[in-house]
Design an enzyme around this catalytic site. Structure first.
Site, PDB file in Angstrom:
ATOM      1  N   GLU A  67       3.618  -5.325  -2.292  1.00 11.35           N
ATOM      2  CA  GLU A  67       3.351  -5.610  -0.874  1.00 11.35           C
ATOM      3  C   GLU A  67       1.874  -5.815  -0.574  1.00 11.35           C
ATOM      4  O   GLU A  67       1.524  -6.364   0.480  1.00 11.35           O
ATOM      5  CB  GLU A  67       3.915  -4.491   0.006  1.00 11.35           C
ATOM      6  N   LYS A  98      -1.794  -6.148  13.798  1.00 11.14           N
ATOM      7  CA  LYS A  98      -2.597  -6.895  14.765  1.00 11.14           C
ATOM      8  C   LYS A  98      -2.289  -8.389  14.741  1.00 11.14           C
ATOM      9  O   LYS A  98      -2.166  -9.020  15.804  1.00 11.14           O
ATOM     10  CB  LYS A  98      -4.082  -6.654  14.503  1.00 11.14           C
ATOM     11  N   CYS A 100       6.989   2.021  -6.734  1.00 16.60           N
ATOM     12  CA  CYS A 100       6.135   3.157  -7.105  1.00 16.60           C
ATOM     13  C   CYS A 100       6.934   4.462  -7.061  1.00 16.60           C
ATOM     14  O   CYS A 100       7.809   4.670  -7.883  1.00 16.60           O
ATOM     15  CB  CYS A 100       4.898   3.193  -6.211  1.00 16.60           C
ATOM     16  N   TYR A 101       6.667   5.358  -6.101  1.00 16.01           N
ATOM     17  CA  TYR A 101       7.473   6.577  -5.990  1.00 16.01           C
ATOM     18  C   TYR A 101       8.949   6.222  -5.855  1.00 16.01           C
ATOM     19  O   TYR A 101       9.829   6.931  -6.390  1.00 16.01           O
ATOM     20  CB  TYR A 101       7.018   7.405  -4.785  1.00 16.01           C
ATOM     21  N   HIS A 130       2.592  -2.114  -6.657  1.00 14.13           N
ATOM     22  CA  HIS A 130       2.802  -2.369  -5.227  1.00 14.13           C
ATOM     23  C   HIS A 130       2.802  -3.874  -4.958  1.00 14.13           C
ATOM     24  O   HIS A 130       1.743  -4.489  -4.776  1.00 14.13           O
ATOM     25  CB  HIS A 130       1.708  -1.693  -4.406  1.00 14.13           C
ATOM     26  N   GLY A 162       5.033   6.776  -2.083  1.00  9.84           N
ATOM     27  CA  GLY A 162       4.798   8.037  -1.388  1.00  9.84           C
ATOM     28  C   GLY A 162       3.783   8.882  -2.141  1.00  9.84           C
ATOM     29  O   GLY A 162       3.567   8.685  -3.339  1.00  9.84           O
ATOM     30  N   ASP A 191      -4.042  -5.589  22.453  1.00 11.06           N
ATOM     31  CA  ASP A 191      -2.850  -4.756  22.335  1.00 11.06           C
ATOM     32  C   ASP A 191      -2.267  -4.392  23.697  1.00 11.06           C
ATOM     33  O   ASP A 191      -1.076  -4.581  23.949  1.00 11.06           O
ATOM     34  CB  ASP A 191      -3.168  -3.475  21.559  1.00 11.06           C
TER      35      ASP A 191
END
Length: 517
Positions: free
Chosen positions: A175, A373, A85-86, A173, A58, A231
């Site tokens: 991810e 996507k 992280c945060y 991070h 965050g 989409d």
């Protein structure tokens, strides 16, 4: 709160740009993941019965007054927690540790030093594994019962854990693709610590989404705007599978479409899918509304509002409409506002989330809102859409309105359509289309002196752009063989009246965005 039908890992969102990317990485392990706001109560989480909880990063400083804090009772639920992280910092502070702003902050790559302790979280992780740091604050002391299992040069408490309580925290991070073994760390947490079953896939998403759509819509009618892009096509087919002829699709020819697109969309959806399709030729209305407007945000909001106004008019011929369906994806949402209602920065308004009137009389239906996507492409294949539609490059809802940089006119749009068609044709001829995430052409609001046919010209300049990406959150420019750009440039200057100079954009995201506006 309902219990999930699949083993689930919940992501508590503290307003991070990467919250959905965490959820996506978990789903790549075939485990369902859902984002919830950090304000959720422990009792609500208990009712959901997740197998694990991940605290996102965050933008706030955990030391700042009023910074986000989860319900402290969450720590008493007996559910494994991973703080990122945060999330690591708030996990530390709420359990008796301390966080301060150090002399040296870390942004970018760092090498993870393993401290030789048996850690389930770090199993299979190599010494000096490259990780991605992005933090101003750091843990200064860890809570009682925790130990440190990894560090970096500037951050002594990079990985901490309390194995007994199954609480884990990482300052980097895992991810993002920049963390070389980040997926392994998440796998260790989700599969080994949480023991989540790997029984979720895109077929599961279809079944769940159909149930959700039917439950939400009931016997009411849904209006969906088709653009010709992936989409809206996937959203329409998914909703149609759920509720059939209760779905009415409207295709608005706003004059901002690619060459031949209006004809293609009508043919595919009427002939192939037998979807109720209403065609609205609104080109002149859009051109009039955009006359003299050059500012990008103003253009987006005008286009978004006029889309809704056009839907209102078309809805009069479709019976009583209760829902407006959109193909909003997560990158659209996260660049427009924080999904938690938190403090993440707005990058740009999006046609699907930023241009709608406050008094919209329909309820929004956005079945793709939590997908990236590439996941939408997987979903399209699951729904049986043709491959040429599934693999089509992204096209913005405001269309060429955000690629015709500066003032929009019918003449400039026609010029841009021709440039775009030539560029895409050359990419396809070179066999490179599927190697590129998105390719586009922009017409710039500048003119250039040139020589054509031994005569001096003073014509417009176009910029070509092609990027590679996994999820549109970050992107890098595509390295074309020089001869492909040479052929495209030559054809554009020879075949398109009004253009005498071609540029190639080599800006990554960040610092740029994929679209110019």
């Amino acid at each position: 709160m309902q219990k999930f039908s699949h083993d689930t890992v919940v992501v508590l969102d503290f307003g991070a740009q990467y919250s959905q990317l965490i959820a996506r990485r978990v789903r790549e392990l075939h485990v369902y993941s859902q984002i919830v706001p950090y304000t959720i109560s422990a009792e609500e989480l208990k009712q959901m019965q997740p197998k694990g909880i991940i605290f996102s990063g965050g933008p706030a400083s955990v030391s700042a007054e009023g910074s986000p804090r989860p319900d402290a009772a969450i720590y008493d639920l007996g559910i494994p927690i991973l703080g990122i992280c945060y999330g690591l910092q708030v996990l530390s502070v709420q359990n008796g540790g301390s966080v301060q702003r150090p002399e040296k902050r870390e942004y970018g790559f760092a090498d993870l030093q393993l401290l030789g302790k048996d850690s389930v979280l770090l199993r299979g992780i190599s010494e000096n594994s490259r990780v991605w740091m992005s933090h101003g604050d750091s843990v200064m002391s860890i809570p009682a019962g925790f130990e440190t299992t990894g560090s970096t040069f500037n951050c002594p408490y990079t990985v901490i854990e309390n194995a007994g309580k199954q609480f884990y925290g990482v300052q980097f991070h895992p991810e993002v693709v920049h963390s070389a073994q980040g997926k392994q760390i998440l796998s260790n947490f989700v599969l080994t610590v949480c023991k989540a079953a790997t029984d979720w896939d895109m077929g599961s998403f279809v079944n769940t989404a159909i149930e959700d759509i039917r439950s939400k819509v009931g016997d009411k009618q849904v209006l969906c705007g088709l653009s010709g892009g992936v989409d809206s096509a996937v959203a329409a087919v998914l909703i149609h599978r759920a509720i059939g002829d209760q779905l009415v699709c409207v295709f608005v020819n706003n004059g901002l479409l690619r060459k031949g697109e209006a004809e293609m969309v009508q043919k595919v959806f009427r002939d192939n899918y037998n979807i109720r399709l209403q065609y609205a030729d609104a080109e002149q209305a859009f051109l009039s509304a955009l006359h003299g407007v050059s500012e990008p945000e103003a253009k987006r909001k005008i286009i978004g509002k006029l889309f809704v106004d056009t839907f209102y008019n078309e809805a009069r011929n479709a019976g009583e409409i209760s829902f407006l369906a959109q193909g909003t994806l997560y990158p659209d949402v996260i660049e427009s506002k924080s999904p938690s209602g938190g403090p993440s920065a707005t990058i740009k308004s999006h046609h699907n989330v930023g241009g709608l009137p406050e008094d919209l009389k329909w309820e929004l239906l956005e079945p793709l809102r939590e997908l990236f996507k590439d996941e939408v492409r997987q979903l399209g294949r699951e729904l049986g859409l043709p491959e040429e539609m599934v693999t089509r490059h992204p096209f913005p809802g405001p269309g060429l309105g955000v690629r015709c940089v500066g003032e929009i006119t019918k003449e400039r749009l026609d010029t841009l359509r021709d440039v775009d068609a030539i560029f895409i044709d050359e990419i396809r001829k070179a066999g490179l289309y599927d190697d590129i995430w998105q390719a586009l052409a922009c017409l710039l609001p500048v003119k250039s002196v040139g020589v054509q046919g031994d005569e001096r010209t003073y014509e417009e300049v176009c910029s070509l752009r092609a990027v590679t990406s996994e999820d549109a959150m970050t992107a890098d420019w595509f390295r074309f063989p020089p001869e492909v750009l040479q052929r495209a440039s030559s054809r554009i200057c020879n075949e398109v009246s009004g253009v005498n100079r071609v540029l190639y954009d080599i800006t990554s995201k960040p610092p740029g965005t994929i679209e110019w506006e």
